[in-house]
Every structure is written in C-alpha cells, then in structure tokens.
Design a protein around this motif. Structure first.
Motif, PDB file in Angstrom:
ATOM      1  N   THR A   1       0.839  -1.192   0.000  1.00 16.52           N
ATOM      2  CA  THR A   1       0.000   0.000   0.000  1.00 16.52           C
ATOM      3  C   THR A   1       0.874   1.242   0.000  1.00 16.52           C
ATOM      4  O   THR A   1       1.863   1.310   0.736  1.00 16.52           O
ATOM      5  N   ILE A   2       0.509   2.206  -0.831  1.00 15.84           N
ATOM      6  CA  ILE A   2       1.183   3.500  -0.846  1.00 15.84           C
ATOM      7  C   ILE A   2       0.119   4.586  -0.968  1.00 15.84           C
ATOM      8  O   ILE A   2      -0.851   4.437  -1.715  1.00 15.84           O
ATOM      9  N   ASP A   3       0.262   5.662  -0.206  1.00 18.15           N
ATOM     10  CA  ASP A   3      -0.681   6.766  -0.303  1.00 18.15           C
ATOM     11  C   ASP A   3      -0.656   7.360  -1.706  1.00 18.15           C
ATOM     12  O   ASP A   3       0.389   7.367  -2.373  1.00 18.15           O
ATOM     13  N   GLY A   4      -1.784   7.902  -2.137  1.00 19.43           N
ATOM     14  CA  GLY A   4      -1.882   8.471  -3.472  1.00 19.43           C
ATOM     15  C   GLY A   4      -1.629   9.961  -3.538  1.00 19.43           C
ATOM     16  O   GLY A   4      -2.019  10.605  -4.518  1.00 19.43           O
ATOM     17  N   ASN A   5      -0.958  10.520  -2.520  1.00 17.16           N
ATOM     18  CA  ASN A   5      -0.745  11.970  -2.496  1.00 17.16           C
ATOM     19  C   ASN A   5       0.646  12.391  -2.961  1.00 17.16           C
ATOM     20  O   ASN A   5       1.030  13.551  -2.833  1.00 17.16           O
ATOM     21  N   GLY A   6       1.418  11.446  -3.500  1.00 19.75           N
ATOM     22  CA  GLY A   6       2.684  11.788  -4.124  1.00 19.75           C
ATOM     23  C   GLY A   6       3.843  12.075  -3.199  1.00 19.75           C
ATOM     24  O   GLY A   6       4.904  12.506  -3.670  1.00 19.75           O
ATOM     25  N   LYS A   7       3.699  11.829  -1.897  1.00 18.21           N
ATOM     26  CA  LYS A   7       4.788  12.151  -0.972  1.00 18.21           C
ATOM     27  C   LYS A   7       5.864  11.068  -0.915  1.00 18.21           C
ATOM     28  O   LYS A   7       6.985  11.342  -0.487  1.00 18.21           O
ATOM     29  N   ASP A   8       5.519   9.848  -1.305  1.00 18.08           N
ATOM     30  CA  ASP A   8       6.416   8.714  -1.080  1.00 18.08           C
ATOM     31  C   ASP A   8       7.147   8.281  -2.346  1.00 18.08           C
ATOM     32  O   ASP A   8       6.646   8.432  -3.460  1.00 18.08           O
ATOM     33  N   SER A   9       8.319   7.691  -2.144  1.00 17.09           N
ATOM     34  CA  SER A   9       9.199   7.310  -3.246  1.00 17.09           C
ATOM     35  C   SER A   9       8.739   6.002  -3.879  1.00 17.09           C
ATOM     36  O   SER A   9       8.979   4.930  -3.347  1.00 17.09           O
ATOM     37  N   VAL A  10       8.094   6.096  -5.043  1.00 17.46           N
ATOM     38  CA  VAL A  10       7.642   4.870  -5.710  1.00 17.46           C
ATOM     39  C   VAL A  10       8.821   4.026  -6.173  1.00 17.46           C
ATOM     40  O   VAL A  10       8.677   2.809  -6.360  1.00 17.46           O
ATOM     41  N   ASP A  11       9.998   4.639  -6.331  1.00 15.89           N
ATOM     42  CA  ASP A  11      11.152   3.846  -6.746  1.00 15.89           C
ATOM     43  C   ASP A  11      11.627   2.899  -5.636  1.00 15.89           C
ATOM     44  O   ASP A  11      12.495   2.051  -5.874  1.00 15.89           O
ATOM     45  N   SER A  12      11.034   3.001  -4.436  1.00 15.62           N
ATOM     46  CA  SER A  12      11.331   2.063  -3.350  1.00 15.62           C
ATOM     47  C   SER A  12      10.493   0.796  -3.428  1.00 15.62           C
ATOM     48  O   SER A  12      10.723  -0.141  -2.658  1.00 15.62           O
ATOM     49  N   LEU A  13       9.520   0.753  -4.332  1.00 21.77           N
ATOM     50  CA  LEU A  13       8.626  -0.403  -4.401  1.00 21.77           C
ATOM     51  C   LEU A  13       9.352  -1.734  -4.581  1.00 21.77           C
ATOM     52  O   LEU A  13       8.945  -2.741  -3.976  1.00 21.77           O
ATOM     53  N   PRO A  14      10.420  -1.827  -5.383  1.00 22.33           N
ATOM     54  CA  PRO A  14      11.112  -3.121  -5.491  1.00 22.33           C
ATOM     55  C   PRO A  14      11.620  -3.655  -4.155  1.00 22.33           C
ATOM     56  O   PRO A  14      11.732  -4.875  -3.980  1.00 22.33           O
ATOM     57  N   ARG A  15      11.907  -2.773  -3.211  1.00 26.83           N
ATOM     58  CA  ARG A  15      12.353  -3.231  -1.890  1.00 26.83           C
ATOM     59  C   ARG A  15      11.224  -3.937  -1.150  1.00 26.83           C
ATOM     60  O   ARG A  15      11.449  -4.911  -0.416  1.00 26.83           O
ATOM     61  N   PHE A  16       9.999  -3.461  -1.323  1.00 31.31           N
ATOM     62  CA  PHE A  16       8.858  -4.121  -0.697  1.00 31.31           C
ATOM     63  C   PHE A  16       8.577  -5.464  -1.369  1.00 31.31           C
ATOM     64  O   PHE A  16       8.235  -6.446  -0.697  1.00 31.31           O
ATOM     65  N   ILE A  17       8.725  -5.503  -2.684  1.00 29.79           N
ATOM     66  CA  ILE A  17       8.566  -6.773  -3.398  1.00 29.79           C
ATOM     67  C   ILE A  17       9.592  -7.784  -2.890  1.00 29.79           C
ATOM     68  O   ILE A  17       9.268  -8.945  -2.612  1.00 29.79           O
TER      69      ILE A  17
ATOM     70  N   GLU B   1      11.625  -3.021   8.431  1.00 29.43           N
ATOM     71  CA  GLU B   1      11.464  -1.643   7.975  1.00 29.43           C
ATOM     72  C   GLU B   1      12.206  -1.477   6.659  1.00 29.43           C
ATOM     73  O   GLU B   1      13.285  -2.051   6.454  1.00 29.43           O
ATOM     74  N   ILE B   2      11.624  -0.689   5.771  1.00 27.55           N
ATOM     75  CA  ILE B   2      12.180  -0.446   4.447  1.00 27.55           C
ATOM     76  C   ILE B   2      12.538   1.030   4.331  1.00 27.55           C
ATOM     77  O   ILE B   2      11.682   1.897   4.569  1.00 27.55           O
ATOM     78  N   PRO B   3      13.774   1.364   3.967  1.00 27.65           N
ATOM     79  CA  PRO B   3      14.119   2.782   3.817  1.00 27.65           C
ATOM     80  C   PRO B   3      13.414   3.398   2.606  1.00 27.65           C
ATOM     81  O   PRO B   3      13.435   2.831   1.506  1.00 27.65           O
ATOM     82  N   THR B   4      12.774   4.523   2.829  1.00 29.09           N
ATOM     83  CA  THR B   4      12.058   5.227   1.766  1.00 29.09           C
ATOM     84  C   THR B   4      12.301   6.726   1.914  1.00 29.09           C
ATOM     85  O   THR B   4      12.802   7.194   2.936  1.00 29.09           O
ATOM     86  N   ARG B   5      11.887   7.454   0.905  1.00 28.60           N
ATOM     87  CA  ARG B   5      11.995   8.909   0.916  1.00 28.60           C
ATOM     88  C   ARG B   5      10.589   9.484   0.954  1.00 28.60           C
ATOM     89  O   ARG B   5       9.738   9.123   0.138  1.00 28.60           O
ATOM     90  N   ARG B   6      10.319  10.368   1.904  1.00 31.18           N
ATOM     91  CA  ARG B   6       9.013  11.025   2.001  1.00 31.18           C
ATOM     92  C   ARG B   6       9.232  12.528   1.933  1.00 31.18           C
ATOM     93  O   ARG B   6       9.958  13.105   2.756  1.00 31.18           O
ATOM     94  N   VAL B   7       8.593  13.164   0.962  1.00 29.44           N
ATOM     95  CA  VAL B   7       8.822  14.580   0.693  1.00 29.44           C
ATOM     96  C   VAL B   7       7.521  15.354   0.872  1.00 29.44           C
ATOM     97  O   VAL B   7       6.521  15.071   0.194  1.00 29.44           O
ATOM     98  N   TYR B   8       7.551  16.334   1.756  1.00 26.43           N
ATOM     99  CA  TYR B   8       6.439  17.265   1.900  1.00 26.43           C
ATOM    100  C   TYR B   8       6.720  18.482   1.026  1.00 26.43           C
ATOM    101  O   TYR B   8       7.862  18.960   0.978  1.00 26.43           O
ATOM    102  N   PRO B   9       5.735  18.992   0.320  1.00 23.96           N
ATOM    103  CA  PRO B   9       5.978  20.161  -0.540  1.00 23.96           C
ATOM    104  C   PRO B   9       6.382  21.367   0.285  1.00 23.96           C
ATOM    105  O   PRO B   9       5.864  21.597   1.372  1.00 23.96           O
ATOM    106  N   ALA B  10       7.317  22.141  -0.278  1.00 20.48           N
ATOM    107  CA  ALA B  10       7.822  23.309   0.447  1.00 20.48           C
ATOM    108  C   ALA B  10       6.982  24.549   0.211  1.00 20.48           C
ATOM    109  O   ALA B  10       7.002  25.480   1.013  1.00 20.48           O
ATOM    110  N   ASP B  11       6.243  24.584  -0.879  1.00 16.12           N
ATOM    111  CA  ASP B  11       5.578  25.832  -1.268  1.00 16.12           C
ATOM    112  C   ASP B  11       4.085  25.676  -1.501  1.00 16.12           C
ATOM    113  O   ASP B  11       3.477  26.438  -2.242  1.00 16.12           O
ATOM    114  N   GLU B  12       3.474  24.650  -0.868  1.00 17.52           N
ATOM    115  CA  GLU B  12       2.032  24.476  -0.985  1.00 17.52           C
ATOM    116  C   GLU B  12       1.505  23.792   0.264  1.00 17.52           C
ATOM    117  O   GLU B  12       2.275  23.356   1.120  1.00 17.52           O
ATOM    118  N   ALA B  13       0.195  23.714   0.374  1.00 16.77           N
ATOM    119  CA  ALA B  13      -0.406  23.097   1.549  1.00 16.77           C
ATOM    120  C   ALA B  13       0.032  21.642   1.671  1.00 16.77           C
ATOM    121  O   ALA B  13       0.227  20.942   0.670  1.00 16.77           O
TER     122      ALA B  13
END
Length: 273
Positions: free
Chosen positions: A117-133, A230-242
């Motif tokens: 499962t990954i949130d659909g709000n674009g904050k998480d690194s989809v390139d980490s998915l192979p690690r979950f697989i 635990e799987i290392p991932t990148r989570r990015v919050y936008p700097a210039d929007e809500a």
C-alpha cells in the motif's frame, strides 16, 4: 461496476463496505499495489505516471481504491494508459480504514499472496517499491516504510509531525507490538496474505473506519510473532504548498491519540475463541 465477491465476503464473515469495481485487466502478478485516494488531483496523476515510467505497473498489479473523488483525476482511459489493473470506488460508509478494507478484501479474493500500500498523495518514493517486493519474496509478513533508517530520507517534514512520530506514535505502537518501528504513521507498507488471513487478525470488522486499521496491523504483527521489517524510503512534503494530508485539526489528532490508546490496550484484537 457491481460489487464483486459480496456473497463470498458474507460467507467468510467479513464486513466489507460497499464498493464498485472497474476491472481493466486480469491478475498478472503475485502482489498488488493498493493506492487509496480521494481528490488527489495532479498528485495521483504524477504518481501513476512515475510508477508507469519506472516499469513498476508491470511488476505489480495496481489497484486504485477511491473514497469518492470528484476532481476528475481518475479518468478511466488515463488509468488504463498507466497500467492500472482496477479502480475500486467505495460506496459504503467510512474513511481510510473502510477504503482499505474494500481493497484488501478484493485483493485477497483475487488470490494475491501479498499487498503493498502507498498513499496516493505523491509524498512517497515509488522507486522504493522493489524493496517491498523483495521483502515479500523473502518471507516478510509486514514491512513498514521509514524515512528515519539508513537509506531513507524525510524532506520538509513539519516539526509538529516529526515530534509526534518520534516521541509518541512510534514508541506507542512499538510497545504495543513488541517490535521497534521508527515511522509508524506512514501508510507505505506491505502485508503477506497469510498475515491478513490469520483468524487472530480479522481486519474485516466494522471497528476499522478511519485510521484504526493502520495502527492495529502494525502492532498485531509483532504480537503474533510474524516476520517484520522496515524499508528505507523517501518522504517529501511540498515546500511551497499546503501539506497533502487528510489528518487535520484538533479533532483528528485527538482521534489518533485514542486509536493509539486502544491499540495499546488490545481493544482492536478479536475475541479469543
């Protein structure tokens, strides 16, 4: 666009909110990627485009579960072009946990051996998915994303959110499950089907409506002795929007504290037979 497996769910004793399903392709992979959304606009479209560009929609069957979007972001032709296998639309009551119950019940009925499962709000690194697989392939039953372990990264994380995770949420759920986790608010995670189908887990109950299911499944895995990671991932919050989040206001935060307390007390655990 009718609800599949309704009779099967009743036979199994699963309480699953009503939903409709647009299925665009047959089952192709052993694992599926469940993406819960509601009015994510361009964020979900960019996320699906990146998932497709990286070839990950070929490595996983992508299932979108919509909580009732009205922004036009989930056009069927776009989803099919991005390799999405199915769009589930919740029609019954409830928030995130209800959405996930729809998607997990559908996925298990379809025979998947693991769910990411990954949130659909674009904050998480989809390139980490192979690690979950790879974690599921290695026999891990519950894998949790973390920005705080080596290889992970948190960008623009609000200070209030950071303190709540590190000082309250992660310690509480780690205590409840007897396993140390560092980033427990994240919805980016993977479960084996054997874990979700264990009669001592029973995720398909009406007690799971808002955010309860995420906390419960984190703690329950350790309580039952399942293999976790635990799987290392990148989570990015936008700097210039809500901040893209559905958790806001004092009431929502109080609700999360209540969920933690109930999880610690074992209030969500099914009755022993």
């Amino acid at each position: 666009m009718t609800q599949p497996y309704a009779e099967e769910f009743r036979r199994l004793g699963w309480s699953v909110p009503g939903f409709t399903a647009d299925v665009f392709a047959p089952v192709r992979r052993p694992y599926c990627l469940v993406v819960p959304v509601i009015n994510e606009g361009e964020r979900i479209r960019r996320q699906l485009e990146e998932t497709h560009r990286l070839g990950l929609s070929d490595a996983l069957d992508v299932i979108i579960v919509d909580g009732g979007s009205t922004d036009g972001s989930l056009a069927r032709d776009f989803l099919q072009a991005m390799g999405v296998r199915a769009l589930l639309t919740k029609t019954g009551p409830g928030k995130l946990s209800a959405q996930l119950r729809c998607a997990y019940a559908f996925a298990l009925a379809e025979g998947y051996s693991g769910i990411i499962t990954i949130d659909g709000n674009g904050k998480d690194s989809v390139d980490s998915l192979p690690r979950f697989i790879a974690a599921l392939d290695a026999g891990i039953d519950y894998a949790q994303a973390s920005r705080f372990i080596p290889g992970g990264a948190g960008v623009n994380t609000p200070t209030s959110r950071l303190l709540a995770i590190r000082l309250l949420h992660a310690p509480a759920l780690s205590l409840a499950g007897g396993r140390w986790f560092t980033d427990t608010t994240q919805g980016y995670r993977a479960y084996s089907s054997r874990y979700l189908l264990d009669s001592r887990v029973q995720p398909f109950r009406d007690v799971f409506v808002r955010y309860e299911l995420l906390a419960y499944l984190t703690a329950r895995a350790g309580q039952l002795g399942y293999r976790t990671a635990e799987i290392p991932t990148r989570r990015v919050y936008p700097a210039d929007e809500a901040i893209p989040t559905k958790i806001g206001g004092a009431h929502a935060h109080l609700d999360l504290i209540k969920v933690l307390w109930k999880t610690l007390r074992g209030a969500y655990n099914p009755a022993s037979r």
